[in-house]
Design an enzyme around this catalytic site. Sequence first.
Site, PDB file in Angstrom:
ATOM      1  N   HIS A  20       0.828  -1.208   0.000  1.00  0.00           N
ATOM      2  CA  HIS A  20       0.000   0.000   0.000  1.00  0.00           C
ATOM      3  C   HIS A  20       0.862   1.258   0.000  1.00  0.00           C
ATOM      4  O   HIS A  20       0.406   2.324  -0.379  1.00  0.00           O
ATOM      5  CB  HIS A  20      -0.917   0.026   1.229  1.00  0.00           C
ATOM      6  CG  HIS A  20      -2.181  -0.752   1.032  1.00  0.00           C
ATOM      7  ND1 HIS A  20      -2.191  -2.091   0.771  1.00  0.00           N
ATOM      8  CD2 HIS A  20      -3.485  -0.356   1.041  1.00  0.00           C
ATOM      9  CE1 HIS A  20      -3.453  -2.492   0.637  1.00  0.00           C
ATOM     10  NE2 HIS A  20      -4.246  -1.456   0.797  1.00  0.00           N
ATOM     11  N   SER A  21       2.091   1.140   0.492  1.00  0.00           N
ATOM     12  CA  SER A  21       2.986   2.295   0.549  1.00  0.00           C
ATOM     13  C   SER A  21       4.076   2.139  -0.497  1.00  0.00           C
ATOM     14  O   SER A  21       4.737   1.098  -0.573  1.00  0.00           O
ATOM     15  CB  SER A  21       3.604   2.397   1.951  1.00  0.00           C
ATOM     16  OG  SER A  21       4.852   3.059   1.885  1.00  0.00           O
TER      17      SER A  21
END
Lengths: 129, 234
Positions: A9-10
């Site tokens: 997600h990052s």
Amino acid sequence: MVGIVVVSHSERAADGVAEVAIEMGGDAGIVPAGGGPDGGIGTLAPDIKAAIREADDGDGVVVLVDLGSAVMNAEIAIEAVEDEIDARIADAPLLEGALNAAVAAASGDTTVETVLEKAEEAREYRKLD
Amino acid sequence: MVDEHEQTAAVLDAVDAIADRIDAETDHLTDLDSAVGDADHGANMSRGFAAARDQTEDMADASPADVVKTVGTALISEVGGASGPLYGGSIMKASAALAEGLTEEATIEFAETYLETVQDRGDARPGDKTMVDALVPAVHTYRKSIEEDDLPPLTALSKAVDAAERGVNYTVPLRARKGRASYLGWRSVGHQDPGATSTLFILEELLDVAAEHLDGEVDRDATSPTIPDEDLEE
């Protein structure tokens, strides 16, 4: 050689995990695909698809994912390229799985199945004892 | 059935109406998602449907199925959260059902393929406090209303939207078992599910646009029983 894609997600987490994995298995093609639109938190199927294409040299790709939409977007990306590339999601923790996969892929003479198996062995790792 | 050009116009109107509605509800969806998730549902959906409207605006001469498919790919590309693959991937896959145009049978097949794809991808079942809680009653009501109750499609869609609304209300007391809200455990109880809510908003806009294009009137009442009680009608 089997390629590896690291989905998080990052963007920085994906880059960082790929960085650690490259140190262990530098010869393997390890491509990060992290972050959502405009670099925010999230995952994007088109980015994962591009990373799979980049990581593949004809021997297939093992995809490491963090959670939730990373799994679903990786599935959509894999479906989009399934006629050309043998790509599989490893059911494994992101960092440990990526390390195992990188070492396995770099040792050569491996297939998507064996690299996937090595990545998934990371599920059993314990940190203490 | 109206000609393909008119069908495409209806689909484009629906995309426009949904984009407007989601944009107007951005803060509402974000508030719901702040309570149980990561507070990105409003912004993600709003960005996704704005992109869907942009990417379909020159498609007046395309087939309805191609417009719907383009909406799906726009959502996959622009929505960073789980809604991207769930909404976008499912719309894209279900669009194939509309290849022969928007017949009654095609809309039922679209709805069922959409539901099936959402459930496969998200691995959620009714009661998990997800969009599935709005979708399952909506899709089943739509099919039953047409196939068993012989109702016209617009009435069937109206009943389906009522069923979705009941499903959304039903998510409030549930404990989340899927999605980001599941990390909260019991603390998710008492909050309405954002994905079920955005699903209802989309269905409400589809109903409005369908009513406009079919020149029909719709009478919504989410408290009316879906299955008529014959004994009460004496």
